[in-house]
Motif scaffolding. Structure first.
Motif, PDB file in Angstrom:
ATOM      1  N   SER A 116      77.733  93.271  97.918  1.00 36.03           N
ATOM      2  CA  SER A 116      77.972  93.433  99.185  1.00 36.03           C
ATOM      3  C   SER A 116      76.422  94.302  99.452  1.00 36.03           C
ATOM      4  N   VAL A 117      76.177  95.436  98.770  1.00 38.75           N
ATOM      5  CA  VAL A 117      74.950  95.625  99.309  1.00 38.75           C
ATOM      6  C   VAL A 117      74.166  95.428  98.642  1.00 38.75           C
ATOM      7  N   LEU A 118      73.690  94.999  98.046  1.00 38.35           N
ATOM      8  CA  LEU A 118      72.784  93.985  97.544  1.00 38.35           C
ATOM      9  C   LEU A 118      72.572  93.114  98.810  1.00 38.35           C
ATOM     10  N   GLU A 119      73.335  92.161  99.630  1.00 38.78           N
ATOM     11  CA  GLU A 119      73.324  91.143 100.567  1.00 38.78           C
ATOM     12  C   GLU A 119      73.033  92.030 101.626  1.00 38.78           C
ATOM     13  N   SER A 120      73.379  92.806 102.237  1.00 36.36           N
ATOM     14  CA  SER A 120      72.877  93.836 103.230  1.00 36.36           C
ATOM     15  C   SER A 120      71.019  94.105 103.093  1.00 36.36           C
ATOM     16  N   ILE A 121      70.428  94.744 101.644  1.00 38.09           N
ATOM     17  CA  ILE A 121      69.973  95.689 101.753  1.00 38.09           C
ATOM     18  C   ILE A 121      68.939  94.030 101.628  1.00 38.09           C
ATOM     19  N   ILE A 122      69.080  93.184 101.092  1.00 33.20           N
ATOM     20  CA  ILE A 122      68.360  91.868 100.818  1.00 33.20           C
ATOM     21  C   ILE A 122      68.038  91.434 102.510  1.00 33.20           C
ATOM     22  N   LYS A 123      69.016  91.486 103.216  1.00 41.46           N
ATOM     23  CA  LYS A 123      68.504  91.153 104.576  1.00 41.46           C
ATOM     24  C   LYS A 123      67.575  92.008 104.926  1.00 41.46           C
ATOM     25  N   GLU A 124      68.013  93.036 105.184  1.00 44.72           N
ATOM     26  CA  GLU A 124      66.882  93.992 105.901  1.00 44.72           C
ATOM     27  C   GLU A 124      65.405  94.228 105.021  1.00 44.72           C
ATOM     28  N   SER A 125      65.669  93.242 104.024  1.00 49.34           N
ATOM     29  CA  SER A 125      64.137  93.820 103.204  1.00 49.34           C
ATOM     30  C   SER A 125      63.440  92.609 103.815  1.00 49.34           C
ATOM     31  N   ARG A 178      86.392 100.861  83.491  1.00 48.01           N
ATOM     32  CA  ARG A 178      87.058  99.079  84.273  1.00 48.01           C
ATOM     33  C   ARG A 178      85.687  99.016  85.814  1.00 48.01           C
ATOM     34  N   PHE A 179      84.791  97.457  85.729  1.00 48.10           N
ATOM     35  CA  PHE A 179      83.843  97.575  86.549  1.00 48.10           C
ATOM     36  C   PHE A 179      84.514  96.186  86.965  1.00 48.10           C
ATOM     37  N   ASN A 180      85.239  96.005  88.080  1.00 42.35           N
ATOM     38  CA  ASN A 180      85.974  95.442  89.019  1.00 42.35           C
ATOM     39  C   ASN A 180      85.017  94.234  89.424  1.00 42.35           C
ATOM     40  N   TRP A 181      84.533  93.359  89.480  1.00 42.58           N
ATOM     41  CA  TRP A 181      83.657  92.328  89.403  1.00 42.58           C
ATOM     42  C   TRP A 181      83.900  91.342  90.468  1.00 42.58           C
ATOM     43  N   SER A 182      83.137  90.296  91.532  1.00 44.60           N
ATOM     44  CA  SER A 182      83.194  89.710  91.881  1.00 44.60           C
ATOM     45  C   SER A 182      81.689  88.986  92.234  1.00 44.60           C
ATOM     46  N   LYS A 183      81.652  87.541  93.226  1.00 46.77           N
ATOM     47  CA  LYS A 183      80.363  86.654  92.472  1.00 46.77           C
ATOM     48  C   LYS A 183      79.271  87.682  93.095  1.00 46.77           C
ATOM     49  N   GLY A 184      78.091  87.486  92.854  1.00 50.11           N
ATOM     50  CA  GLY A 184      77.073  87.995  93.208  1.00 50.11           C
ATOM     51  C   GLY A 184      76.490  89.638  92.069  1.00 50.11           C
ATOM     52  N   ASP A 185      77.698  90.174  91.746  1.00 49.00           N
ATOM     53  CA  ASP A 185      77.493  91.726  91.149  1.00 49.00           C
ATOM     54  C   ASP A 185      76.368  92.124  90.075  1.00 49.00           C
ATOM     55  N   ILE A 186      75.656  91.918  89.876  1.00 51.78           N
ATOM     56  CA  ILE A 186      74.929  92.494  88.761  1.00 51.78           C
ATOM     57  C   ILE A 186      74.854  93.565  88.012  1.00 51.78           C
ATOM     58  N   ILE A 187      76.086  93.503  86.298  1.00 52.61           N
ATOM     59  CA  ILE A 187      76.348  94.713  85.619  1.00 52.61           C
ATOM     60  C   ILE A 187      74.829  94.804  84.746  1.00 52.61           C
ATOM     61  N   ALA A 188      74.931  96.644  83.876  1.00 51.39           N
ATOM     62  CA  ALA A 188      74.213  96.575  83.197  1.00 51.39           C
ATOM     63  C   ALA A 188      75.280  97.093  82.211  1.00 51.39           C
ATOM     64  N   ILE A 189      74.463  96.163  81.007  1.00 51.47           N
ATOM     65  CA  ILE A 189      75.878  96.360  79.718  1.00 51.47           C
ATOM     66  C   ILE A 189      74.719  97.765  78.494  1.00 51.47           C
ATOM     67  N   PRO A 190      75.474  98.730  78.523  1.00 61.67           N
ATOM     68  CA  PRO A 190      74.274  99.343  76.894  1.00 61.67           C
ATOM     69  C   PRO A 190      74.186  98.588  75.922  1.00 61.67           C
ATOM     70  N   PRO A 191      73.245  98.781  74.836  1.00 58.26           N
ATOM     71  CA  PRO A 191      73.631  98.475  73.589  1.00 58.26           C
ATOM     72  C   PRO A 191      74.551  99.847  72.633  1.00 58.26           C
ATOM     73  N   TRP A 192      75.641  98.739  71.876  1.00 58.63           N
ATOM     74  CA  TRP A 192      76.609  99.490  71.367  1.00 58.63           C
ATOM     75  C   TRP A 192      77.892  99.906  72.589  1.00 58.63           C
ATOM     76  N   ALA A 193      78.041  99.650  73.643  1.00 58.35           N
ATOM     77  CA  ALA A 193      78.807 100.161  74.267  1.00 58.35           C
ATOM     78  C   ALA A 193      80.007  99.339  74.319  1.00 58.35           C
ATOM     79  N   LEU A 194      80.893  99.160  74.328  1.00 55.41           N
ATOM     80  CA  LEU A 194      82.802  98.282  73.801  1.00 55.41           C
ATOM     81  C   LEU A 194      82.643  98.531  75.247  1.00 55.41           C
ATOM     82  N   HIS A 195      82.290  96.522  74.926  1.00 55.47           N
ATOM     83  CA  HIS A 195      82.961  95.899  76.004  1.00 55.47           C
ATOM     84  C   HIS A 195      84.151  94.551  75.744  1.00 55.47           C
TER      85      HIS A 195
END
Ligand code: GTQ
Ligand code: FE2
Length: 377
Positions: A64-73, A311-328
């Motif tokens: 939702s944030v990426l999309e509006s920034i993309i539009k503006e860009s 907990r990261f609740n996601w839906s289409k288009g979301d981008i998530i970064a997972i660190p090394p050695w993090a439980l997931h």
């Protein structure tokens, strides 16, 4: 940097003239070695951690944030010499150009009629197409045409430009190994002499030659380190996922498929692996941790990923970064729809260096306790 502590020798703590003298001698010694660009190993011991303690944090950029920034860009910045690519900076990395310790992810926007100027660099890149059909990335003189869900490779030091001759805006996720290349101090970059590299091969030639699953052209003797197949079409990806969707898959990742170098069977690039994974309705994976970082893009569905208890609740288009050695662990929250995740991972680097370690969470039936829910800051 922590100051050397007098607690190295507890006997110093007494306020006797002899101890005072020893302490001031030691302090003077430390000042002297620091002034001469040295540190005692005893000052650095806290950096020899029992296990990885990444500075990057788990984070999510919402569509939702990426999309509006993309539009503006599109209106705010021209495509210019540089690409109109919004680089996702991990808040834990102190302003470094990095989404994880080794990887950068970005969202790139190309408007109808635009061309992003031809160039090459030692960082390796992938594009995962989010929106728009019919634009292209030209890689070493071959136009590779895009559709949503396609994976397109730009190997290290290959010339590339992007063009959009369609009537619709195209948006994709870039994935590059820029932080790794920077820490290796192996960055080279050049602009091409013209805005675009002249075509020297037919459009989608690499797919025509190398894109036939388990059948490889025998007359091609060259085996590049990066996959010679530059386009992994969504049609084929979706077909493979649906053929395997009833399979148990991995307890940690569900039906997780790795995009392969067609000649070696190895990862698509020497520094980056690409994965696509399907979680069936309601499917919940078990938690594990491993060395290597990842960036996920949600292709389809809704669900959550629990990273180190958050907990990261996601839906289409979301981008998530997972660190090394993090439980997931992942969960498809829908009871009717499949969830599909695309990801880039730096595991080939860890594996090449003998540093890939993996560990399952054994307690609590392999699931983490959720202690917080992610909200962007
Ligand atoms: O499109 O070639 O996000 O060179 C960063 C560096 C995209 C590109 C990025 C790049 C590109
Ligand atoms: Fe580039």
């Amino acid at each position: 940097m922590a100051k050397p502590e007098s607690k190295i020798i507890p006997a110093d703590q007494g306020e006797t003239p002899g101890n005072r003298q020893r302490v001031s001698l030691r302090e003077a010694f430390h000042e002297r070695i620091h002034a001469n660009h040295m540190h005692g190993l005893w000052e650095l011991a806290s950096q020899m951690t029992r296990h990885p303690r990444p500075k990057m944090i788990p984070y999510m950029w919402r569509w939702s944030v990426l999309e509006s920034i993309i539009k503006e860009s599109g209106e705010a910045v021209p495509v210019g010499d540089e690409r109109r690519a919004l680089q996702l900076f991990n808040p834990g990395l102190g302003g470094r150009w990095a989404t994880t310790n080794n990887l950068i992810a970005a969202v790139q926007v190309l408007l109808p009629g635009e061309v992003a100027r031809a160039h090459r660099h030692t960082p390796t890149a992938i594009r995962f197409i989010i929106e728009g059909t019919g634009a292209y990335t030209a890689v070493d003189g071959e136009r590779v045409y895009m559709a949503p869900g396609d994976l397109i490779l730009t190997p290290s030091w290959s010339w590339h430009d992007h063009g959009n001759e369609t009537g619709e805006t195209v948006v994709w996720m870039d994935g590059l190994d820029i932080p790794l290349i920077q820490s290796l101090e192996a960055m080279f970059f050049q602009f091409y002499t013209a805005p675009q590299v002249p075509a020297s091969r037919p459009p989608n030639a690499s797919k025509q030659l190398h894109g036939h699953a388990h059948l490889s052209p025998t007359w091609v003797k060259e085996k590049p380190q990066s996959s010679p197949l530059l386009l992994y079409s969504w049609d084929q990806t979706r077909e493979a996922l649906s053929a395997l969707r009833e399979n148990d898959g991995s307890p940690f990742d569900g039906v997780a498929l790795e995009y392969r170098h067609p000649q070696t069977g190895g990862p698509v690039m020497p520094t980056m692996a690409c994965w696509v994974q399907l979680l069936r309705p309601g499917q919940q994976t078990k938690a594990h941790r491993h060395t290597g970082s990842a960036v996920y893009n949600v292709v389809h569905g809704t669900g959550s990923t629990i990273i180190d208890g958050q907990r990261f609740n996601w839906s289409k288009g979301d981008i998530i970064a997972i660190p090394p050695w993090a439980l997931h662990e992942h969960l498809n929250a829908s009871s009717t729809e499949d969830a599909v995740l695309f990801s880039i991972q730096d595991t080939p680097v860890l594996e090449a260096l003998g540093l890939y370690y993996e560990k399952a969470l054994e307690e609590k039936d392999g699931h983490q306790e959720v202690t917080s829910v992610f909200a962007a800051t």
